[in-house]
Design a protein around this motif. Structure first.
Motif, PDB file in Angstrom:
ATOM      1  N   PHE A  62     -48.720  35.745  32.169  1.00 21.90           N
ATOM      2  CA  PHE A  62     -50.095  35.567  32.633  1.00 21.90           C
ATOM      3  C   PHE A  62     -50.979  35.066  31.495  1.00 21.90           C
ATOM      4  O   PHE A  62     -51.802  34.176  31.682  1.00 21.90           O
ATOM      5  N   SER A  63     -50.814  35.628  30.314  1.00 24.82           N
ATOM      6  CA  SER A  63     -51.601  35.210  29.154  1.00 24.82           C
ATOM      7  C   SER A  63     -51.392  33.726  28.865  1.00 24.82           C
ATOM      8  O   SER A  63     -52.356  32.990  28.610  1.00 24.82           O
ATOM      9  N   GLN A  64     -50.164  33.279  28.936  1.00 25.24           N
ATOM     10  CA  GLN A  64     -49.861  31.863  28.710  1.00 25.24           C
ATOM     11  C   GLN A  64     -50.488  30.995  29.793  1.00 25.24           C
ATOM     12  O   GLN A  64     -51.026  29.922  29.501  1.00 25.24           O
ATOM     13  N   TRP A  65     -50.427  31.443  31.039  1.00 26.28           N
ATOM     14  CA  TRP A  65     -51.036  30.697  32.139  1.00 26.28           C
ATOM     15  C   TRP A  65     -52.551  30.589  31.936  1.00 26.28           C
ATOM     16  O   TRP A  65     -53.130  29.513  32.087  1.00 26.28           O
ATOM     17  N   LEU A  66     -53.185  31.701  31.581  1.00 24.79           N
ATOM     18  CA  LEU A  66     -54.631  31.715  31.378  1.00 24.79           C
ATOM     19  C   LEU A  66     -55.018  30.742  30.270  1.00 24.79           C
ATOM     20  O   LEU A  66     -55.973  29.971  30.420  1.00 24.79           O
ATOM     21  N   ASP A  71     -58.510  28.209  29.209  1.00 28.60           N
ATOM     22  CA  ASP A  71     -59.071  28.291  27.869  1.00 28.60           C
ATOM     23  C   ASP A  71     -59.570  26.937  27.377  1.00 28.60           C
ATOM     24  O   ASP A  71     -58.865  25.935  27.468  1.00 28.60           O
ATOM     25  N   HIS A  72     -60.800  26.925  26.889  1.00 30.90           N
ATOM     26  CA  HIS A  72     -61.473  25.732  26.371  1.00 30.90           C
ATOM     27  C   HIS A  72     -61.505  24.605  27.405  1.00 30.90           C
ATOM     28  O   HIS A  72     -61.299  23.440  27.078  1.00 30.90           O
ATOM     29  N   ARG A  73     -61.792  24.991  28.636  1.00 28.01           N
ATOM     30  CA  ARG A  73     -61.937  24.027  29.728  1.00 28.01           C
ATOM     31  C   ARG A  73     -63.329  24.163  30.323  1.00 28.01           C
ATOM     32  O   ARG A  73     -64.037  25.142  30.087  1.00 28.01           O
ATOM     33  N   HIS A  74     -63.717  23.166  31.122  1.00 30.12           N
ATOM     34  CA  HIS A  74     -64.964  23.226  31.882  1.00 30.12           C
ATOM     35  C   HIS A  74     -64.585  23.727  33.278  1.00 30.12           C
ATOM     36  O   HIS A  74     -63.894  23.036  34.030  1.00 30.12           O
ATOM     37  N   ASN A  87     -66.421  34.626  41.826  1.00 31.18           N
ATOM     38  CA  ASN A  87     -65.440  33.687  42.375  1.00 31.18           C
ATOM     39  C   ASN A  87     -64.256  33.473  41.446  1.00 31.18           C
ATOM     40  O   ASN A  87     -63.128  33.293  41.907  1.00 31.18           O
ATOM     41  N   ILE A  88     -64.487  33.500  40.143  1.00 29.81           N
ATOM     42  CA  ILE A  88     -63.387  33.360  39.190  1.00 29.81           C
ATOM     43  C   ILE A  88     -62.426  34.539  39.332  1.00 29.81           C
ATOM     44  O   ILE A  88     -61.202  34.357  39.302  1.00 29.81           O
ATOM     45  N   SER A  89     -62.959  35.748  39.528  1.00 28.79           N
ATOM     46  CA  SER A  89     -62.077  36.907  39.686  1.00 28.79           C
ATOM     47  C   SER A  89     -61.207  36.757  40.930  1.00 28.79           C
ATOM     48  O   SER A  89     -60.004  37.058  40.887  1.00 28.79           O
ATOM     49  N   ARG A  90     -61.759  36.274  42.016  1.00 30.17           N
ATOM     50  CA  ARG A  90     -60.951  36.066  43.231  1.00 30.17           C
ATOM     51  C   ARG A  90     -59.941  34.943  43.018  1.00 30.17           C
ATOM     52  O   ARG A  90     -58.780  35.055  43.421  1.00 30.17           O
ATOM     53  N   TRP A  91     -60.352  33.853  42.376  1.00 32.36           N
ATOM     54  CA  TRP A  91     -59.481  32.702  42.122  1.00 32.36           C
ATOM     55  C   TRP A  91     -58.266  33.132  41.301  1.00 32.36           C
ATOM     56  O   TRP A  91     -57.134  32.770  41.604  1.00 32.36           O
ATOM     57  N   ILE A  92     -58.492  33.935  40.258  1.00 32.20           N
ATOM     58  CA  ILE A  92     -57.387  34.422  39.432  1.00 32.20           C
ATOM     59  C   ILE A  92     -56.497  35.372  40.248  1.00 32.20           C
ATOM     60  O   ILE A  92     -55.268  35.284  40.193  1.00 32.20           O
TER      61      ILE A  92
END
Length: 120
Positions: A62-66, A71-74, A87-92
């Motif tokens: 999961f850490s690698q996926w995140l 990471d460092h994205r818009h 919404n980010i919590s639901r998306w993840i």
């Protein structure tokens, strides 16, 4: 009754929240150092043979996926919904539940004092 474990992960990203008054700070492009907490649960009889809900080492994937996805994205370009913490919590959660069937909740923090949570 059930057992819960949790682990925190970190990533940094930018986003902009549409629909807010132009004077609202979140309407402008800005960034956060996010904290994501995964909570996994198992019924009182659902622990594995060692007595774990799940081995924490299994969460390395999961850490690698995140890191690769967020990471460092818009986030407006990555998340297929309005990128609020809620919404980010639901998306993840929706992306993690197939890999981690014990996933019970995902919490997302944008600041040290604020959290949004999506829970089963």
């Amino acid at each position: 009754m059930y057992f819960c474990i949790s682990k925190d992960f970190h990533f940094s990203a930018s986003h902009r929240l549409d629909g807010l008054d132009a004077s609202h700070p979140c309407a402008r492009l800005h960034g956060h150092n996010y904290v994501v907490a995964l909570e996994l649960a198992a019924g009182s009889n659902g622990l594995d043979g060692v007595g774990f809900v799940r081995d924490y080492g299994d969460l390395a994937e999961f850490s690698q996926w995140l890191d690769s996805e967020l990471d460092h994205r818009h986030l407006n370009d990555v998340v297929d919904t309005h990128p609020s913490a809620e919404n980010i919590s639901r998306w993840i959660f929706e992306r993690g539940i197939s890999r981690y069937p014990e996933l019970h909740a995902v919490r997302v923090s944008e600041t040290p004092k604020t959290w949004a949570e999506y829970r089963k």
